[in-house]
Design an enzyme around this catalytic site. Structure first.
Site, PDB file in Angstrom:
ATOM      1  N   ARG A   1     -11.016  32.584   7.630  1.00 32.78           N
ATOM      2  CA  ARG A   1     -10.911  34.361   8.174  1.00 32.78           C
ATOM      3  C   ARG A   1     -12.708  34.163   7.708  1.00 32.78           C
ATOM      4  O   ARG A   1     -13.273  35.068   8.954  1.00 32.78           O
ATOM      5  CB  ARG A   1     -10.726  34.647   7.073  1.00 32.78           C
ATOM      6  CG  ARG A   1     -10.099  35.910   7.059  1.00 32.78           C
ATOM      7  CD  ARG A   1      -8.736  36.612   6.173  1.00 32.78           C
ATOM      8  NE  ARG A   1     -10.081  37.471   5.032  1.00 32.78           N
ATOM      9  CZ  ARG A   1      -9.372  37.668   4.386  1.00 32.78           C
ATOM     10  NH1 ARG A   1      -8.408  38.317   4.073  1.00 32.78           N
ATOM     11  NH2 ARG A   1     -10.512  39.358   3.828  1.00 32.78           N
TER      12      ARG A   1
ATOM     13  N   GLU B   1       7.564  39.839   3.946  1.00 31.78           N
ATOM     14  CA  GLU B   1       6.907  38.497   3.662  1.00 31.78           C
ATOM     15  C   GLU B   1       6.228  37.999   2.137  1.00 31.78           C
ATOM     16  O   GLU B   1       6.363  38.947   1.775  1.00 31.78           O
ATOM     17  CB  GLU B   1       6.676  37.170   4.272  1.00 31.78           C
ATOM     18  CG  GLU B   1       6.422  37.841   6.162  1.00 31.78           C
ATOM     19  CD  GLU B   1       6.152  37.698   6.628  1.00 31.78           C
ATOM     20  OE1 GLU B   1       4.900  37.422   6.656  1.00 31.78           O
ATOM     21  OE2 GLU B   1       5.936  38.273   8.024  1.00 31.78           O
TER      22      GLU B   1
ATOM     23  N   LYS C   1      -0.330  45.148   1.965  1.00 29.95           N
ATOM     24  CA  LYS C   1      -0.475  43.758   0.892  1.00 29.95           C
ATOM     25  C   LYS C   1      -0.018  45.177  -0.135  1.00 29.95           C
ATOM     26  O   LYS C   1      -0.627  45.373  -0.659  1.00 29.95           O
ATOM     27  CB  LYS C   1      -1.103  42.927   1.593  1.00 29.95           C
ATOM     28  CG  LYS C   1      -2.685  43.800   1.126  1.00 29.95           C
ATOM     29  CD  LYS C   1      -4.020  42.809   1.229  1.00 29.95           C
ATOM     30  CE  LYS C   1      -4.983  43.220   0.776  1.00 29.95           C
ATOM     31  NZ  LYS C   1      -6.510  43.252   1.400  1.00 29.95           N
TER      32      LYS C   1
ATOM     33  N   LYS D   1       3.577  37.017  -0.054  1.00 29.43           N
ATOM     34  CA  LYS D   1       2.715  36.996   0.650  1.00 29.43           C
ATOM     35  C   LYS D   1       1.816  35.683  -0.572  1.00 29.43           C
ATOM     36  O   LYS D   1       1.928  35.550  -2.009  1.00 29.43           O
ATOM     37  CB  LYS D   1       1.331  37.948  -0.680  1.00 29.43           C
ATOM     38  CG  LYS D   1      -0.029  37.722  -0.249  1.00 29.43           C
ATOM     39  CD  LYS D   1      -0.662  39.450  -0.489  1.00 29.43           C
ATOM     40  CE  LYS D   1      -2.085  39.334   0.087  1.00 29.43           C
ATOM     41  NZ  LYS D   1      -3.067  38.482  -0.984  1.00 29.43           N
TER      42      LYS D   1
HETATM   43  P1  AMP Z   1      -6.575  40.123   0.435  1.00 31.47           P
HETATM   44  O1  AMP Z   1      -6.721  38.455   1.203  1.00 31.47           O
HETATM   45  O2  AMP Z   1      -6.408  40.420  -0.973  1.00 31.47           O
HETATM   46  O3  AMP Z   1      -6.825  41.167   1.419  1.00 31.47           O
HETATM   47  O4  AMP Z   1      -4.668  39.319   1.671  1.00 31.47           O
HETATM   48  C1  AMP Z   1      -5.082  39.217   2.277  1.00 31.47           C
HETATM   49  C2  AMP Z   1      -4.488  37.809   2.838  1.00 31.47           C
HETATM   50  O5  AMP Z   1      -2.944  37.421   2.480  1.00 31.47           O
HETATM   51  C3  AMP Z   1      -4.412  37.544   4.225  1.00 31.47           C
HETATM   52  O6  AMP Z   1      -5.867  37.301   4.630  1.00 31.47           O
HETATM   53  C4  AMP Z   1      -3.843  36.473   3.681  1.00 31.47           C
HETATM   54  O7  AMP Z   1      -4.706  34.708   3.981  1.00 31.47           O
HETATM   55  C5  AMP Z   1      -2.934  36.752   2.540  1.00 31.47           C
HETATM   56  N1  AMP Z   1      -1.332  36.309   3.550  1.00 31.47           N
HETATM   57  C6  AMP Z   1      -0.402  35.086   1.924  1.00 31.47           C
HETATM   58  N2  AMP Z   1       0.855  35.400   2.751  1.00 31.47           N
HETATM   59  C7  AMP Z   1       0.502  35.960   4.094  1.00 31.47           C
HETATM   60  C8  AMP Z   1       1.761  36.738   4.961  1.00 31.47           C
HETATM   61  N3  AMP Z   1       2.559  36.871   4.709  1.00 31.47           N
HETATM   62  N4  AMP Z   1       1.066  37.428   5.792  1.00 31.47           N
HETATM   63  C9  AMP Z   1      -0.281  37.381   6.449  1.00 31.47           C
HETATM   64  N5  AMP Z   1      -1.392  37.905   5.080  1.00 31.47           N
HETATM   65  C10 AMP Z   1      -0.633  36.463   4.321  1.00 31.47           C
END
Ligand code: AMP
Length: 598
Positions: free
Chosen positions: A286, A260, A459, A262
């Site tokens: 969160r 998907e 990610k 991000k």
């Molecule tokens: P990070 O904030 O860098 O730790 O990355 C994880 C975050 O990406 C998650 O907590 C979501 O807020 C965000 N995110 C954006 N798109 C997606 C997606 N398709 N699936 C899951 N998380 C996503």
């Protein structure tokens, strides 16, 4: 009669004095078994370092500077003495213990009980204004012995430093009352209340804990990868583990992956559709805070939903004409507002992009594999917002299709099942072209694991990895920034400790610096004039050119050319990057051998 808080403080002291996990667990088991159900609940909760349950949105709003003022008032210590004590211990709780022991404060006749502490916390949380919080705090600390004050302050600041993670408290509860550990964990995930789970373990009813709509569940987290190759390698590891360690080639593993975009917004869990409370909608961040107020248009849209659901997704600022997300800086204007003017609603429209379905019609779907949850999500979104469900069938040439205009508020994150490694590379490039941060690679066989950061979700963002760090010190800037705290020293996590790794002063707007400067003045631990150590509360995302080994900071590493990308209000300090991640990134650098410490 409730147990004394002194007993709890002594337990903490014993826990801090051993580094052996099993010994810590058994100390907790012994203590819990001696307590009444209510006190055991309070003890478990406080051991986890929280004055309130996770599902409870109350906060004490007592920071380091209020605590320092209260201590000064109680002990008569001047700012230099306070500061020296803090420097000796590096911990406000321990400093308080020393200062109180040295002051001639008469011992309190009546011991503070766990029940009284719970009541005091409730009063502080509902007090309006700093003056009334200060009065309550003085009452509470005034009754504490030096040892009690030490742990009281640690609990208030959420920094226990007794080497006890919540997972160990869960183990202790299970063992103390012969409850099944996985049931304890599940009950906690459903209720978000360690005290309630403890009481349930005592009465043998952990298995009867129920999910409650409008109580946020934990969020599943993703592990970072820096390159497409690393993503492939890690994902293959995950699939191998799933297949009982059997050799799986990356080309085979990849077929288990769902990719998907991000999105660069903020994570939000949507709860709505309770027939008993028609029109009620909650969006949780969160941090498990209810952030619905800031997004009235989403609340209005989702109030129409009449079947009980919990969905996971991302709020993004949206450009309806371009059919794409706006950069995070646009969304930032919408964050933290209690009232949102019509003008702002129109200038920065928001949508919510769904990517997971956690509960439907009262049934919890967490344990179902992602492929099933995704299927149910697609059907649901089609039902709720037919115009938005544009997911291409597998294997078609175009990887993604953007959701159509006009902006319908509820969008479905397009998802693709991977067929080849090349597709992964292409997916990443295309996600970036769409203005998104990168891609998420998810194991289609995985359950939704609240609060876990495993390899089931990976990610991949930006060409260069970034780090989420917490500010530990702030300095006054120069020139135009001479009057504001604009230079920030920041740290990553190393177990229970924070280790500094760099200092940055570029990347934020003047307005953001002004705001942070204000915040840091109110959350100063030590004031050295030009330089202040501050409570570790503000999370930043920083970019850098590379990482070098250096003894300039206590982490043993330093970032070269760090710049601040943004303030991460949505990210709790417990979830910042770790020293281990820094080491991984350091070793992944192609040119690390050439690095010179400067
Ligand atoms: P990070 O904030 O860098 O730790 O990355 C994880 C975050 O990406 C998650 O907590 C979501 O807020 C965000 N995110 C954006 N798109 C997606 C997606 N398709 N699936 C899951 N998380 C996503």
């Amino acid at each position: 009669m409730s147990a004394s808080f002194l007993q709890f403080a002594r337990l903490c002291q014993s826990l801090a004095s051993t580094s052996r996990k099993l010994e810590k667990r058994d100390l907790m088991v012994d203590s819990l078994r001696q307590l009444s159900a209510r006190d055991a609940g309070r003890t478990a909760l406080y051991l986890s370092g929280r004055p309130f349950a996770e599902a409870d949105s109350r906060t004490l709003q007592v920071g380091g500077s209020l605590l320092s003022k209260a201590l000064a008032e109680l002990t008569g210590a001047d700012p230099e003495t306070l500061s020296a004590a803090y420097r000796r211990h590096g911990d406000l709780g321990a400093a308080a213990e020393e200062l109180l022991a040295n002051s001639r404060k008469p011992p309190c006749a009546q011991a503070l009980t766990m029940e009284e502490l719970e009541q005091s916390f409730a009063q502080i949380a509902s007090a309006s204004g700093t003056a009334s919080r200060m009065r309550l705090l003085l009452d509470l600390l005034g009754r504490a012995t030096p040892l009690e004050a030490k742990y009281l302050i640690k609990l208030v600041t959420g920094d226990m430093r007794i080497g006890v993670k919540q997972s160990l408290v869960e183990e202790a509860i299970a063992r103390a009352y012969n409850a099944d550990l996985s049931q304890v964990r599940r009950a906690l995930m459903l209720t978000g209340d360690l005290a309630e789970v403890t009481v349930r373990a005592i009465s043998g009813t952990v298995d009867q804990a129920r999910m409650r709509l409008f109580h946020p569940l934990g969020f599943m987290l993703a592990s970072p990868v820096a390159t497409v190759e690393e993503a492939l390698e890690r994902f293959t590891e995950e699939v191998r583990a799933e297949h009982g360690g059997h050799q799986t080639r990356p080309t085979e593993a990849i077929r288990e992956a769902q990719v998907e975009d991000k999105y660069d917004g903020i994570r939000a869990q949507l709860h709505c559709g309770d027939p008993g409370q028609p029109g009620r909608v909650a969006l949780f961040s969160r941090n498990r805070e209810d952030i619905s107020e800031s997004f009235p248009e989403l609340v209005e849209a989702f109030a129409q939903i009449t079947e009980p659901v919990i969905l996971d997704g991302e709020i993004v600022a949206w450009n309806p004409a371009g059919n794409r997300a706006l950069p995070f800086t646009s969304l930032q204007q919408r964050l933290g507002r209690k009232r949102v003017a019509q003008e702002l609603r129109e200038r920065v429209p928001v949508v919510w992009i769904a990517f997971d379905l956690l509960s439907l019609g009262g049934e919890l779907l967490l344990e179902r594999p992602l492929r099933e949850r995704r299927q149910a999500l697609e059907t649901l979104v089609k039902r709720l917002a037919p115009a938005t469900s544009h997911v291409r069938p597998q294997g078609q040439a175009a990887l993604f299709e953007a959701p159509p205009a006009p902006c319908p508020r509820l969008l479905l994150a397009p998802a693709m099942q991977l067929e080849s490694a090349e597709q992964l590379e292409r997916a990443y490039t295309q996600a970036r072209e769409r203005g998104n941060e990168g891609i998420m690679i998810k194991d289609r066989n995985s359950a939704y694991q609240p609060g876990r950061r495993g390899l089931a979700w990976l990610k991949l963002k930006r060409e260069l990895a970034t780090l989420d760090v917490v500010v530990t010190a702030a300095e006054y800037g120069h020139g135009r920034r001479a009057g504001v705290l604009s230079d920030y020293t920041f740290a990553v996590r190393d177990g229970d400790r924070l280790k500094n790794i760099g200092k940055a002063y570029s990347g934020l707007t003047d307005a953001e610096i002004e705001q942070l400067s204000h915040f840091f003045k109110a959350h100063t631990l030590e004031d050295h004039g030009h330089f202040r150590t501050v409570e570790p509360l503000v999370v930043l995302e920083v970019a850098f050119n590379n990482i070098m080994r250096s003894d300039r900071h206590d982490s043993g590493f330093a970032l070269r050319f760090p710049r601040i990308l943004r303030i991460r209000n949505d990210k709790p300090v417990q979830e910042i990057d770790t020293l281990q991640r820094v080491e991984e990134l350091y070793h992944a650098q192609p040119d690390k051998a050439l690095e010179q410490s400067q």
